[in-house]
Design a protein around this motif. Structure first.
Motif, mmCIF file in Angstrom:
data_model
loop_
_atom_site.group_PDB
_atom_site.id
_atom_site.type_symbol
_atom_site.label_atom_id
_atom_site.label_comp_id
_atom_site.label_asym_id
_atom_site.label_seq_id
_atom_site.Cartn_x
_atom_site.Cartn_y
_atom_site.Cartn_z
ATOM 1 N N TYR A 1 0.844 -1.193 0.000
ATOM 2 C CA TYR A 1 0.000 0.000 0.000
ATOM 3 C C TYR A 1 0.873 1.234 0.000
ATOM 4 O O TYR A 1 2.078 1.161 0.234
ATOM 5 N N GLN A 2 0.242 2.373 -0.282
ATOM 6 C CA GLN A 2 0.977 3.617 -0.388
ATOM 7 C C GLN A 2 0.335 4.653 0.517
ATOM 8 O O GLN A 2 -0.881 4.801 0.556
ATOM 9 N N ILE A 3 1.173 5.365 1.248
ATOM 10 C CA ILE A 3 0.725 6.461 2.107
ATOM 11 C C ILE A 3 1.533 7.676 1.686
ATOM 12 O O ILE A 3 2.757 7.695 1.835
ATOM 13 N N GLY A 4 0.836 8.653 1.153
ATOM 14 C CA GLY A 4 1.551 9.815 0.640
ATOM 15 C C GLY A 4 2.486 9.367 -0.465
ATOM 16 O O GLY A 4 2.080 8.685 -1.387
ATOM 17 N N GLY A 5 3.737 9.709 -0.368
ATOM 18 C CA GLY A 5 4.718 9.301 -1.365
ATOM 19 C C GLY A 5 5.490 8.054 -0.989
ATOM 20 O O GLY A 5 6.427 7.673 -1.676
ATOM 21 N N ARG A 6 5.105 7.406 0.112
ATOM 22 C CA ARG A 6 5.841 6.229 0.571
ATOM 23 C C ARG A 6 5.081 4.957 0.249
ATOM 24 O O ARG A 6 3.906 4.830 0.522
ATOM 25 N N LYS A 7 5.782 4.004 -0.328
ATOM 26 C CA LYS A 7 5.201 2.702 -0.667
ATOM 27 C C LYS A 7 5.677 1.680 0.364
ATOM 28 O O LYS A 7 6.872 1.555 0.624
ATOM 29 N N LEU A 8 4.733 0.956 0.961
ATOM 30 C CA LEU A 8 5.056 -0.028 1.989
ATOM 31 C C LEU A 8 4.619 -1.416 1.536
ATOM 32 O O LEU A 8 3.547 -1.590 0.971
ATOM 33 N N THR A 9 5.476 -2.408 1.792
ATOM 34 C CA THR A 9 5.180 -3.791 1.446
ATOM 35 C C THR A 9 5.338 -4.642 2.702
ATOM 36 O O THR A 9 6.347 -4.547 3.398
ATOM 37 N N ARG A 10 4.345 -5.466 2.965
ATOM 38 C CA ARG A 10 4.408 -6.359 4.129
ATOM 39 C C ARG A 10 5.268 -7.585 3.802
ATOM 40 O O ARG A 10 5.534 -7.881 2.653
ATOM 41 N N ALA A 11 5.639 -8.300 4.844
ATOM 42 C CA ALA A 11 6.401 -9.541 4.666
ATOM 43 C C ALA A 11 5.586 -10.536 3.843
ATOM 44 O O ALA A 11 4.366 -10.444 3.765
ATOM 45 N N ASP A 12 6.268 -11.486 3.243
ATOM 46 C CA ASP A 12 5.538 -12.490 2.460
ATOM 47 C C ASP A 12 4.838 -13.474 3.399
ATOM 48 O O ASP A 12 5.236 -13.663 4.539
ATOM 49 N N LEU A 13 3.778 -14.087 2.882
ATOM 50 C CA LEU A 13 2.971 -14.980 3.707
ATOM 51 C C LEU A 13 3.745 -16.173 4.243
ATOM 52 O O LEU A 13 3.536 -16.575 5.387
ATOM 53 N N ALA A 14 4.632 -16.739 3.463
ATOM 54 C CA ALA A 14 5.395 -17.907 3.928
ATOM 55 C C ALA A 14 6.187 -17.565 5.190
ATOM 56 O O ALA A 14 6.217 -18.348 6.152
ATOM 57 N N THR A 15 6.790 -16.395 5.205
ATOM 58 C CA THR A 15 7.553 -15.955 6.374
ATOM 59 C C THR A 15 6.631 -15.755 7.573
ATOM 60 O O THR A 15 6.952 -16.174 8.696
ATOM 61 N N LEU A 16 5.485 -15.138 7.327
ATOM 62 C CA LEU A 16 4.541 -14.901 8.419
ATOM 63 C C LEU A 16 3.951 -16.201 8.953
ATOM 64 O O LEU A 16 3.784 -16.362 10.168
ATOM 65 N N TYR A 17 3.628 -17.140 8.061
ATOM 66 C CA TYR A 17 3.104 -18.430 8.503
ATOM 67 C C TYR A 17 4.134 -19.168 9.361
ATOM 68 O O TYR A 17 3.791 -19.773 10.382
ATOM 69 N N ALA A 18 5.391 -19.114 8.955
ATOM 70 C CA ALA A 18 6.454 -19.775 9.726
ATOM 71 C C ALA A 18 6.594 -19.136 11.101
ATOM 72 O O ALA A 18 6.741 -19.833 12.119
#
Length: 71
Positions: A29-46
């Motif tokens: 997602y993007q807030i203002g001029g900053r683009k943010l990406t969450r961790a991948d699902l495999a990492t989160l599931y682990a």
């Protein structure tokens, strides 16, 4: 700078919240001029599985958790 030490349960809640957001379409997602990406699902599931196991061990239980991605 001080850091708050979070309990295993608090960490698990954060991981599960991130998983829920990604699964509902908010991987990036993007807030203002900053683009943010969450961790991948495999990492989160682990991480979720590791925290569940740690919580079970902390509570004197010998339980293993597995999560399957059926997509």
């Amino acid at each position: 700078m001080t850091y708050k030490i979070r309990t295993l349960e608090e960490q698990l809640a954060s991981v599960q919240d991130a998983i829920e957001k990604i699964e509902s379409g908010a991987q990036e997602y993007q807030i203002g001029g900053r683009k943010l990406t969450r961790a991948d699902l495999a990492t989160l599931y682990a991480r979720e599985a590791a925290l569940r196991s740690a919580i079970a061990a902390q509570n004197g239980q010998n339980v293993s958790y597995a999560r399957m991605d059926m997509t």
